[in-house]
Design a protein around this motif. Sequence first.
Motif, PDB file in Angstrom:
ATOM      1  N   TYR A  73       0.933  -1.129   0.232  1.00  0.00           N
ATOM      2  CA  TYR A  73      -0.179  -0.060   0.084  1.00  0.00           C
ATOM      3  C   TYR A  73       0.881   1.161   0.139  1.00  0.00           C
ATOM      4  CZ  TYR A  73      -3.267  -3.487   1.632  1.00  0.00           C
ATOM      5  OH  TYR A  73      -3.979  -4.588   1.574  1.00  0.00           O
ATOM      6  N   PHE A  74       0.296   2.085  -0.756  1.00  0.00           N
ATOM      7  CA  PHE A  74       1.322   3.588  -1.002  1.00  0.00           C
ATOM      8  C   PHE A  74       0.187   4.574  -0.312  1.00  0.00           C
ATOM      9  CE2 PHE A  74       3.004   1.291  -4.574  1.00  0.00           C
ATOM     10  CZ  PHE A  74       4.254   1.418  -4.645  1.00  0.00           C
ATOM     11  N   VAL A  75       0.444   4.881   1.102  1.00  0.00           N
ATOM     12  CA  VAL A  75      -0.546   5.656   1.865  1.00  0.00           C
ATOM     13  C   VAL A  75       0.052   7.026   1.530  1.00  0.00           C
ATOM     14  CG1 VAL A  75      -1.481   6.056   4.179  1.00  0.00           C
ATOM     15  CG2 VAL A  75      -0.405   3.656   3.298  1.00  0.00           C
ATOM     16  N   ASN A  76      -0.773   7.814   0.911  1.00  0.00           N
ATOM     17  CA  ASN A  76      -0.276   9.329   0.478  1.00  0.00           C
ATOM     18  C   ASN A  76      -1.066  10.243   1.616  1.00  0.00           C
ATOM     19  OD1 ASN A  76      -0.199  12.024  -0.559  1.00  0.00           O
ATOM     20  ND2 ASN A  76       0.219  11.014  -2.502  1.00  0.00           N
ATOM     21  N   LEU A  77      -0.452  10.671   2.538  1.00  0.00           N
ATOM     22  CA  LEU A  77      -1.011  11.399   3.545  1.00  0.00           C
ATOM     23  C   LEU A  77      -1.346  12.816   3.270  1.00  0.00           C
ATOM     24  CD1 LEU A  77       1.706  10.218   6.262  1.00  0.00           C
ATOM     25  CD2 LEU A  77      -0.504   9.587   6.014  1.00  0.00           C
ATOM     26  N   ASN A  78      -0.881  13.368   2.261  1.00  0.00           N
ATOM     27  CA  ASN A  78      -1.223  14.802   1.844  1.00  0.00           C
ATOM     28  C   ASN A  78      -2.210  14.767   0.596  1.00  0.00           C
ATOM     29  OD1 ASN A  78       1.213  15.801   2.931  1.00  0.00           O
ATOM     30  ND2 ASN A  78       2.292  15.972   1.026  1.00  0.00           N
ATOM     31  N   ARG A  79      -2.441  13.763   0.070  1.00  0.00           N
ATOM     32  CA  ARG A  79      -3.584  13.546  -0.915  1.00  0.00           C
ATOM     33  C   ARG A  79      -4.651  12.639  -0.421  1.00  0.00           C
ATOM     34  NH1 ARG A  79      -1.457  12.045  -6.814  1.00  0.00           N
ATOM     35  NH2 ARG A  79      -3.771  12.179  -7.102  1.00  0.00           N
TER      36      ARG A  79
END
Length: 234
Positions: A73-79
Amino acid sequence: MNRRDLLKGSLAAGAALTLPIKLPAQPRSGSPRDRALFDIAKRELDRAGDAIWRRDIVGIADFGVHSSEQRFYFVNLNREEVTTAHCSHGTGSDPEHDGWLNSYSNVEGSNATSRGAYVTWEWYTGRYGTSVRLGGLDQTNDNALQRYIVMHRATYAEPSHVERWGRLGRSNGCFAFGEENFRHALLNLSGGRLLYADSLGLQQNGAMLSREQQLAMLKPENPTAMQRYNPGVY
């Protein structure tokens, strides 16, 4: 203080009160699993501290899920979004080659996956072309550099391998991706970001299931010849 200065101060204070309060990042939408991944990402960033200098995206490898599933999983905290990918584990962690990770190791020569938090470093050109060096941040993976545990591309990590064999191939302990997924990892997870690996067993509903529970859910009533040949896969 004169009246003009007092008025300026009051206006500034009032404007400050109207500014939006920045809350901790949470996904605007998505599954309960996505929300659980956000919690894990923030927890591990806090635990890693200053070892991570780019804190916008976190990679989480859930090796408690079968290798046929998109368990990275790529967890993009900004988006505030989560994207998924296939990712292989090591041969030493899966000697039966049934797609399930059975054990972790930090020992050189074990060809096994190591559990824990990593910092992603620079790109380099190696056996599998462009790859990303990793530094282990825990006692369970602090030999990553000397073991040459990296992120790289591999044909055995392509979705087509799953379609043919019902599971991914195995690495020598590295995080191996198919071409498209590796390109995404190269651009979005290198250069000082956090990669975290553990056996979570996360499901879409946010539950964490054991291997036995997942097998019971996946086992077909009327298995095909291929499924009977690979009983640990289905």
